[in-house]
Every structure is written in structure tokens, then in C-alpha cells.
Design a protein around this motif. Structure first.
Motif, PDB file in Angstrom:
ATOM      1  N   ASP A   1       0.875  -1.177   0.000  1.00 55.54           N
ATOM      2  CA  ASP A   1       0.000   0.000   0.000  1.00 55.54           C
ATOM      3  C   ASP A   1       0.911   1.225   0.000  1.00 55.54           C
ATOM      4  OD1 ASP A   1       0.937   0.335   2.578  1.00 55.54           O
ATOM      5  OD2 ASP A   1      -0.857  -0.533   3.511  1.00 55.54           O
ATOM      6  N   ASN A   2       0.464   2.335   0.541  1.00 52.86           N
ATOM      7  CA  ASN A   2       1.293   3.533   0.497  1.00 52.86           C
ATOM      8  C   ASN A   2       2.448   3.501   1.491  1.00 52.86           C
ATOM      9  OD1 ASN A   2      -1.778   5.138   0.004  1.00 52.86           O
ATOM     10  ND2 ASN A   2      -0.191   4.946  -1.547  1.00 52.86           N
ATOM     11  N   HIS A   3       2.446   2.554   2.405  1.00 52.11           N
ATOM     12  CA  HIS A   3       3.474   2.538   3.452  1.00 52.11           C
ATOM     13  C   HIS A   3       4.183   1.190   3.593  1.00 52.11           C
ATOM     14  CE1 HIS A   3       2.320   6.517   4.849  1.00 52.11           C
ATOM     15  NE2 HIS A   3       1.060   6.132   4.793  1.00 52.11           N
ATOM     16  N   TRP A   4       3.436   0.121   3.499  1.00 55.81           N
ATOM     17  CA  TRP A   4       4.006  -1.205   3.764  1.00 55.81           C
ATOM     18  C   TRP A   4       4.608  -1.785   2.494  1.00 55.81           C
ATOM     19  CZ3 TRP A   4       4.817  -3.068   8.456  1.00 55.81           C
ATOM     20  CH2 TRP A   4       4.065  -2.560   9.527  1.00 55.81           C
ATOM     21  N   ALA A   5       5.814  -2.311   2.649  1.00 57.14           N
ATOM     22  CA  ALA A   5       6.473  -2.943   1.502  1.00 57.14           C
ATOM     23  C   ALA A   5       7.062  -4.269   1.943  1.00 57.14           C
ATOM     24  CB  ALA A   5       7.577  -2.046   0.956  1.00 57.14           C
ATOM     25  N   LEU A   6       7.034  -5.204   1.050  1.00 62.11           N
ATOM     26  CA  LEU A   6       7.589  -6.535   1.318  1.00 62.11           C
ATOM     27  C   LEU A   6       8.639  -6.823   0.250  1.00 62.11           C
ATOM     28  CD1 LEU A   6       7.136  -8.897   3.293  1.00 62.11           C
ATOM     29  CD2 LEU A   6       5.559  -9.876   1.608  1.00 62.11           C
TER      30      LEU A   6
ATOM     31  N   GLN B   1      40.151 -14.245   7.151  1.00 58.44           N
ATOM     32  CA  GLN B   1      39.094 -13.610   6.372  1.00 58.44           C
ATOM     33  C   GLN B   1      37.756 -14.271   6.697  1.00 58.44           C
ATOM     34  OE1 GLN B   1      40.028 -10.893   4.610  1.00 58.44           O
ATOM     35  NE2 GLN B   1      42.015 -11.404   5.520  1.00 58.44           N
ATOM     36  N   TYR B   2      36.836 -13.462   7.131  1.00 54.08           N
ATOM     37  CA  TYR B   2      35.497 -13.956   7.462  1.00 54.08           C
ATOM     38  C   TYR B   2      34.510 -13.285   6.517  1.00 54.08           C
ATOM     39  CZ  TYR B   2      30.995 -13.883   9.916  1.00 54.08           C
ATOM     40  OH  TYR B   2      29.662 -13.959  10.213  1.00 54.08           O
ATOM     41  N   PHE B   3      33.771 -14.107   5.791  1.00 53.31           N
ATOM     42  CA  PHE B   3      32.779 -13.604   4.842  1.00 53.31           C
ATOM     43  C   PHE B   3      31.398 -14.000   5.318  1.00 53.31           C
ATOM     44  CE2 PHE B   3      30.201 -14.560   0.976  1.00 53.31           C
ATOM     45  CZ  PHE B   3      29.986 -13.241   0.598  1.00 53.31           C
ATOM     46  N   CYS B   4      30.521 -13.025   5.349  1.00 51.98           N
ATOM     47  CA  CYS B   4      29.143 -13.273   5.785  1.00 51.98           C
ATOM     48  C   CYS B   4      28.217 -12.811   4.671  1.00 51.98           C
ATOM     49  CB  CYS B   4      28.872 -12.494   7.071  1.00 51.98           C
ATOM     50  SG  CYS B   4      27.186 -12.679   7.696  1.00 51.98           S
ATOM     51  N   ALA B   5      27.338 -13.690   4.262  1.00 47.31           N
ATOM     52  CA  ALA B   5      26.399 -13.354   3.177  1.00 47.31           C
ATOM     53  C   ALA B   5      24.967 -13.565   3.653  1.00 47.31           C
ATOM     54  CB  ALA B   5      26.682 -14.212   1.949  1.00 47.31           C
ATOM     55  N   PRO B   6      24.357 -12.532   4.215  1.00 47.35           N
ATOM     56  CA  PRO B   6      22.966 -12.662   4.657  1.00 47.35           C
ATOM     57  C   PRO B   6      21.995 -12.562   3.473  1.00 47.35           C
ATOM     58  CG  PRO B   6      24.137 -10.895   5.848  1.00 47.35           C
ATOM     59  CD  PRO B   6      24.932 -11.252   4.642  1.00 47.35           C
ATOM     60  N   PHE B   7      20.940 -13.328   3.526  1.00 45.72           N
ATOM     61  CA  PHE B   7      19.829 -13.155   2.595  1.00 45.72           C
ATOM     62  C   PHE B   7      18.545 -13.293   3.420  1.00 45.72           C
ATOM     63  CE2 PHE B   7      18.785 -17.691   2.263  1.00 45.72           C
ATOM     64  CZ  PHE B   7      19.994 -18.274   2.589  1.00 45.72           C
ATOM     65  N   ALA B   8      17.628 -12.386   3.167  1.00 44.07           N
ATOM     66  CA  ALA B   8      16.467 -12.334   4.075  1.00 44.07           C
ATOM     67  C   ALA B   8      15.246 -11.746   3.387  1.00 44.07           C
ATOM     68  CB  ALA B   8      16.821 -11.488   5.298  1.00 44.07           C
ATOM     69  N   ALA B   9      14.104 -12.105   3.928  1.00 44.91           N
ATOM     70  CA  ALA B   9      12.862 -11.437   3.539  1.00 44.91           C
ATOM     71  C   ALA B   9      12.741 -10.186   4.405  1.00 44.91           C
ATOM     72  CB  ALA B   9      11.674 -12.357   3.785  1.00 44.91           C
ATOM     73  N   ARG B  10      12.173  -9.128   3.824  1.00 44.06           N
ATOM     74  CA  ARG B  10      12.233  -7.830   4.507  1.00 44.06           C
ATOM     75  C   ARG B  10      10.880  -7.144   4.468  1.00 44.06           C
ATOM     76  NH1 ARG B  10      17.124  -3.668   3.472  1.00 44.06           N
ATOM     77  NH2 ARG B  10      16.023  -1.703   3.615  1.00 44.06           N
ATOM     78  N   LEU B  11      10.443  -6.714   5.617  1.00 44.99           N
ATOM     79  CA  LEU B  11       9.185  -5.981   5.728  1.00 44.99           C
ATOM     80  C   LEU B  11       9.506  -4.543   6.125  1.00 44.99           C
ATOM     81  CD1 LEU B  11       6.059  -6.147   5.717  1.00 44.99           C
ATOM     82  CD2 LEU B  11       6.200  -6.654   8.173  1.00 44.99           C
ATOM     83  N   THR B  12       8.999  -3.595   5.341  1.00 47.46           N
ATOM     84  CA  THR B  12       9.344  -2.185   5.539  1.00 47.46           C
ATOM     85  C   THR B  12       8.086  -1.345   5.704  1.00 47.46           C
ATOM     86  OG1 THR B  12      11.269  -2.486   4.096  1.00 47.46           O
ATOM     87  CG2 THR B  12      10.577  -0.208   4.516  1.00 47.46           C
ATOM     88  N   TYR B  13       8.173  -0.378   6.577  1.00 48.81           N
ATOM     89  CA  TYR B  13       7.114   0.618   6.688  1.00 48.81           C
ATOM     90  C   TYR B  13       7.735   1.972   6.360  1.00 48.81           C
ATOM     91  CZ  TYR B  13       3.126   3.318   8.313  1.00 48.81           C
ATOM     92  OH  TYR B  13       2.042   4.160   8.364  1.00 48.81           O
TER      93      TYR B  13
ATOM     94  N   GLY C   1      16.385  -2.239  11.293  1.00 51.74           N
ATOM     95  CA  GLY C   1      17.083  -1.007  10.964  1.00 51.74           C
ATOM     96  C   GLY C   1      16.159  -0.033  10.290  1.00 51.74           C
ATOM     97  N   SER C   2      16.751   0.971   9.713  1.00 53.56           N
ATOM     98  CA  SER C   2      15.947   1.970   9.032  1.00 53.56           C
ATOM     99  C   SER C   2      16.763   2.607   7.924  1.00 53.56           C
ATOM    100  CB  SER C   2      15.490   3.037  10.028  1.00 53.56           C
ATOM    101  OG  SER C   2      14.637   3.953   9.388  1.00 53.56           O
ATOM    102  N   ALA C   3      16.036   2.972   6.867  1.00 50.73           N
ATOM    103  CA  ALA C   3      16.646   3.724   5.776  1.00 50.73           C
ATOM    104  C   ALA C   3      16.155   5.166   5.854  1.00 50.73           C
ATOM    105  CB  ALA C   3      16.271   3.093   4.442  1.00 50.73           C
ATOM    106  N   PHE C   4      17.074   6.067   5.684  1.00 50.83           N
ATOM    107  CA  PHE C   4      16.742   7.490   5.647  1.00 50.83           C
ATOM    108  C   PHE C   4      17.081   7.974   4.241  1.00 50.83           C
ATOM    109  CE2 PHE C   4      18.041   6.170   9.813  1.00 50.83           C
ATOM    110  CZ  PHE C   4      17.033   6.641  10.645  1.00 50.83           C
ATOM    111  N   THR C   5      16.051   8.242   3.445  1.00 50.50           N
ATOM    112  CA  THR C   5      16.308   8.503   2.034  1.00 50.50           C
ATOM    113  C   THR C   5      15.835   9.898   1.619  1.00 50.50           C
ATOM    114  OG1 THR C   5      14.212   7.423   1.486  1.00 50.50           O
ATOM    115  CG2 THR C   5      16.200   6.083   1.355  1.00 50.50           C
ATOM    116  N   TRP C   6      16.489  10.366   0.598  1.00 48.38           N
ATOM    117  CA  TRP C   6      16.154  11.654   0.003  1.00 48.38           C
ATOM    118  C   TRP C   6      15.854  11.414  -1.476  1.00 48.38           C
ATOM    119  CZ3 TRP C   6      19.876  14.425  -3.320  1.00 48.38           C
ATOM    120  CH2 TRP C   6      19.344  15.619  -3.842  1.00 48.38           C
TER     121      TRP C   6
END
Lengths: 202, 389
Positions: A85-90, A106-118, A153-158
Motif C-alpha cells: 500500500d502507500n506505506h508497507w512494503a515486502l 578472512q570472514y565472509f558473511c552473506a545474509p539473505f532475508a525477507a524484509r518488511l518495511t514501513y 534497521g531503518s533507511a533514511f532517504t532523500w
């Protein structure tokens, strides 16, 4: 090696910006005069990010918090979010973190995830807290493990224009590695990430 | 709604299973990182890749033979330096006897300068201690135990026709300020160890042992249960409160209570032991540390494995040396061992008590510099790289 990755990402981000500018000059005038929601249902955001990740520490099996023994990592990431909708994103995200340990491993980390954003629409800015749930592939020398991952976390975007946004992303990740026997080997890794991103509004 | 819950629960179950099932190896990946020690000091490349043949404690400092003579104050974090007095010389070996430090020096052309001594660590003899070497012999090294200082020389015979290359060795013991000729031209194999068991001096060589009340009286000992071969030479000899231990290049550990009748413990396959060291005085336990080297057999090269450690508090002679009885604690965690000297050739191990009540353990490697480990208040800090800057 890390410098090359950073340069590559910078070039990629610049390319994303230039292509967006080429594609969207006609809409700039409309953006100044038309009132609209920043995000619409079905909108898709493709985000390329690069930055660093810091090991905060390990929570060991005795409940003690011990140092992470990691130098700051170079991190790169790619995510895709589709607005419901206007706020929720998957969506989903994939990233790679390149650490060096204090013993020069050397340590390598590769996260993969489903993400829910408001997304909070503060046009031309947006604040988008998120929670992600997934797995992390971990590689250290010849050791490998696949562990669950929780990231908030959070994204702060312009919004640079109607198609491209730039942002700062801050997040914390928790990656537990659980052993039933011997249990004392169980550790949970806490990471703090800070990245800059370029988002293409598909 | 019920279906959604099932999917979420299945997802969580998958994550749990993945977390617990995909971690092969002796140690968890995160546990391995959490157990690391920071030894990223910044030595010069030359120091980092140096090989060390001997290391001693003398007059409040440590001295090491790393091509040149290097010294370091005992204080934690002190750096290694080359003292000005000896900077123009190469050093083969170092020993301490009584209140004197002895070093066998060569000049930059590789020619022997002889054995010099110092009583304060900074003012060295102006001339080498007198020694008369046999024809064709070259001074190679020093050994010391209790009050005996031995210099040993080698005479090398190159291969000719059907006669293979060979070496004979002569011993010279220090009497006053002069090295006096002892047993000469021994086909003994390389002299590597000298120790004192409270009654006799024991000299360990590649082919056997020599025993005597002093340097002049050293005589070959007939060994029972221990025999060297061309491909399996004895490599070190140590004595610890009534027990004698001897290693071989073929990966064997010999143990005895009288120095003559030995029980053999077969080591791990394709392992070659370089040196043995007993560290005790740690509460109730004693540990035997056996250095390894890179080993080639049947055209296959087996990499060095740092050292093998065994608790010998209740040692049973003849016990096979297996991974099952190998230990890492309390001297180092497995992670610390693996990430520090776990793949290094260990040439020599040495431990010293410091003036502030700590125990300082050093590992001299072949081509991987110097490492140390310190025990403070009963806890070992783990292996750390020594540095010169």
C-alpha cells in the motif's frame, strides 16, 4: 580488493543516477505541481548499497558478551521492495560482508532475508524502518555455517527525482550459531551496519 | 490464518535445523572467532620471517639467535633490537651458564669468529675464547647444562663415488676460559641437546646418547629399546624429574626412567618431531610439547603442525601419541594455536620465570619469527607474535 569493490559500487551508483536522469526529465516539472503519495501500491524499489559493518560482539553460551574480534567490514547489498500500500512494503535483500579478524583471518558473511518495511512519507524524504528475517552464509577459512539472521534497521532517504533516491541505512543484525552438543560453542553475533544507498524507483 | 502460522513455524524450524546442522569441524565458526587473540603487531618483514635457533634469558633480558643476536627487555610489550656491540656478526647459538652468556659468532662472510662471552649482556670479550679445532672441523654450535658448556664442531666429507656424504663431530668443553678437546670425530649424528639429571650430563645426538660426570668423561651409552636409523634420527632429549624423553625425526617419542632402557611411543603418521620441551610448575600438571617440522616421505610433503602437547602428569611409557590424547589447553586454545603457530615448524621452545612472577614461554620457528605466550595468575594469554617495532 576492497578498494576495487568500493570503486565498482560507486561507478554503479553513478550509472544508476545518470540513467535515471536520462529517463525522467519530463516528470520533474510535474513533481513540483502535483500532490501525490511518494509510494503507491505495486511500486518496486531496487536498492544498491555499500558501506561498512561493525562487529559489536558475541553473546556466548554463558550469557557473557565478548568482543567480536572483527575489523570493520566492507559491505555491499542489494534489496528489492514492493509496496503493498502507500506505506508497507515486502521484499528481499542480499548482502555480502567482508571482515578481517584480529588474527588476520578472512570472514565472509552473506545474509539473505525477507524484509518488511514501513515507509514514512516526508516527501522529499522518507524514513523506512524495516525488519528482515532470513539466513546468513558464513565462511571462515575452511569452515562454513548457515545460520538464521534477524536484522532491524531503518533507511533514511532523500528523493533526488521521481526515480532515484539516495539514502543512509543503519541496521543491527543478530546471527545466532547454536550447538546442541557441546552447547558452550553456541555464540550469537551482533553486527551494526551503516551503508549509503542509491534506490531506483522501478 | 492457520496456513500462515504453519509457514512461519516451518520457516523457524528450518532456520534452527540449518543453524545446528551445518557447522562441521571441531569448533563453531563464531566460537573460533571469539577465541582469537590479537597478535597483529607490526614487525619488519625480515623479523616476521626470521628463523630462530636458540633463545635464552640473561640479566633481565631475553636474547635470541635470529641470524643476528637480538635482545629484548623482560617487560611486557618490549621490542626486539640488535645491540650495537654485536650488530656486525652472525650468531649460530646462545647458551647461558652460571652468570655468563656465551655466543658462537660468525662474520658476514660466514667465517667463524669463535665463542665470545659477556657477564652483563652488553660488554663482550674482545677476543674469542681459545679453542683448537681438529683438521677440517668447523665450529657449529654451543650446548649448556648446569655448569657444563660444550662447543661442538663438524667435519663434513662430501660424497665421492660410492661413498655417501657424511659428517663427524668433535666436542670441546669449557674449562675455565679455554675450550678443551673432548671426544673427537664421533660418528654420532648431530649433537642437539645437553642436560643434567642431577648426577650426570647427557648429550643427545642424532644416533645416540653420551653420558658423563663432566665434559671429558662423556661416553656413548648403550640404549635398550631405542635405535636411530638414517631416516629416523634422534632429534631432542629432555629430562624432567626422574623422566627422560627423547624424540626422533621419524615421529617417535621415547621415554625412560634411567636414560638407558626406553619405551617407544609411536607418534602420528607422517610427523617429524624437532624438539621436546617439558613445561611444569603449573599447579599439578606437566605438559610435554613436541615441535614438528615439514616432512617429506615417499615424495609426499606433510606440512608442519606446530607442536603436539600431551599431559604427562600421569604418563604411561609407550602410550601412543594420538589426536585423542593431544591437548591445547591450558597453554593455548585450539583457535589461538591454529591461528598462530599451528602450521609452523617449531625449532625450539623455551620457558622462563620472570622477576614479576609470570611464566614466559617462547616458540622459535623456522621462517615464521618468534612467538611468545605468558602465564599470569594461572592463566595463559595465548600465543602472540613478537615484534621488533
Amino acid at each position: 580488493m576492497r578498494l576495487r569493490i568500493m570503486i565498482l559500487l560507486s561507478v554503479a551508483c553513478l550509472g544508476l543516477q545518470l540513467s535515471a536522469e536520462d529517463a525522467a526529465p519530463a516528470s520533474d516539472g510535474l513533481a513540483n505541481t502535483t500532490v501525490f503519495e511518494m509510494f503507491q501500491p505495486g511500486d518496486a524499489l531496487l536498492t544498491l548499497s555499500a558501506g561498512t559493518s561493525l562487529g559489536i560482539g558475541f553473546l556466548d553460551a554463558t550469557g557473557q558478551f565478548v568482543p567480536a574480534n572483527l575489523d570493520p567490514a566492507v559491505s555491499i547489498g542489494l534489496s528489492l521492495s514492493i509496496f503493498l500500500d502507500n506505506h508497507w512494503a515486502l521484499g528481499g535483500e542480499f548482502s555480502g560482508l567482508f571482515f578481517t579478524t584480529i588474527a588476520d583471518r578472512q570472514y565472509f558473511c552473506a545474509p539473505f532475508a525477507a524484509r518488511l518495511t514501513y515507509a514514512f512519507d516526508l516527501d522529499p524524504f522518507a524514513i523506512s524502518p524495516f525488519v528482515a528475517l532470513g539466513m546468513a552464509v558464513n565462511v571462515l577459512d575452511d569452515m562454513r555455517s548457515l545460520n538464521p539472521l534477524v536484522r532491524v534497521g531503518s533507511a533514511f532517504t532523500w528523493r533526488f527525482n521521481t526515480e532515484v533516491s539516495y539514502g543512509l541505512n543503519l541496521d543491527c543484525s543478530l546471527i545466532p550459531e547454536i550447538y546442541a552438543d557441546p552447547a558452550y560453542q553456541s555464540h550469537a553475533l551482533f553486527l551494526f551496519g551503516a551503508t549509503l544507498s542509491a534506490t531506483y524507483h522501478l | 490464518m492457520k496456513r500462515s502460522k504453519t509457514i512461519v513455524l516451518a520457516g523457524l524450524l528450518f532456520m534452527l535445523l540449518a543453524s545446528t546442522a551445518c557447522n562441521p569441524g571441531y569448533l563453531g565458526l563464531f566460537a573460533s572467532i571469539a577465541g582469537e587473540n590479537d597478535f597483529r603487531v607490526d614487525p619488519t618483514a625480515a623479523f616476521k620471517a626470521a628463523s630462530s635457533s636458540s633463545l635464552v634469558q640473561f640479566n633481565g633480558k631475553y636474547y635470541a639467535a635470529l641470524s643476528r643476536l637480538w635482545e629484548r627487555a623482560e617487560a611486557d610489550g618490549s621490542l626486539w633490537t640488535v645491540p650495537a656491540a654485536t650488530k656486525d656478526y652472525l650468531v649460530d647459538s646462545l647458551v647461558v651458564s652460571g652468570a655468563t652468556l656465551y655466543a658462537a659468532f660468525r662474520d658476514d662472510a660466514g667465517l667463524s669468529v669463535g665463542v665470545l662471552s659477556t657477564v652483563d649482556g652488553s660488554t663482550w670479550d674482545s677476543a674469542a675464547l681459545p679453542i683448537t679445532l681438529g683438521a677440517g672441523h668447523e665450529l657449529r654450535g654451543l650446548l649448556a647444562a648446569n655448569n657444563l658448556v660444550l662447543a661442538w664442531s663438524e667435519k663434513f666429507t662430501a660424497a665421492a663415488g660410492d661413498i655417501p656424504a657424511s659428517s663427524v663431530y668433535s666436542l670441546h668443553y669449557l674449562a675455565g676460559a679455554v675450550f678443551t678437546a673432548g671426544p673427537a670425530d664421533l660418528s654420532s649424528g648431530l649433537p642437539h641437546s645437553l642436560m643434567w639429571d642431577g648426577s650426570n650430563y647427557w648429550l643427545g645426538t642424532g644416533n645416540g646418547l653420551y653420558r658423563g660426570l663432566d665434559g671429558a668423561a662423556l661416553a656413548a651409552v648403550t640404549l635398550v629399546g631405542a635405535a636411530a636409523t638414517a631416516s629416523d634420527q634422534f632429534s631432542s632429549l629432555v629430562y624432567d624429574t626422574g623422566r627422560y624423553f627423547m624424540t626422533s625425526s621419524g615421529g617417535k617419542l621415547y621415554s625412560a626412567t634411567d636414560g638407558t632402557t626406553w619405551a617407544v611411543s609411536q607418534g602420528p603418521a607422517n610427523t617429524s618431531f624437532t624438539t621436546a620441551f617439558v613445561i611444569d610448575g603449573l599447579t599439578t600438571d606437566s605438559y610435554l610439547l613436541l615441535g614438528t617440522r615439514t616432512y617429506t616421505a615417499s615424495s609426499t610433503t606433510y606440512e608442519a603442525d606446530g607442536y603436539w602437547q600431551f599431559d604427562i602428569s600421569d604418563w604411561i611409557a609407550g602410550t601412543a601419541l594420538t589426536e585423542a590424547i593431544r591437548s591445547y589447553d591450558p597453554i593455548a586454545s585450539r583457535t589461538n594455536f591454529d591461528t598462530s603457530i599451528g602450521n609452523s615448524v617449531i625449532v625450539r621452545l623455551a620457558a622462563f620465570d620472570t622477576i614479576d612472577g609470570k611464566k614466559q614461554l617462547f616458540a622459535c620457528t623456522l621462517g615464521n619469527g618468534l612467538w611468545s605466550n605468558q602465564r599470569v595468575d594461572g592463566t595463559w594469554a595465548g600465543w602472540r607474535r613478537e615484534s621488533d617495532r
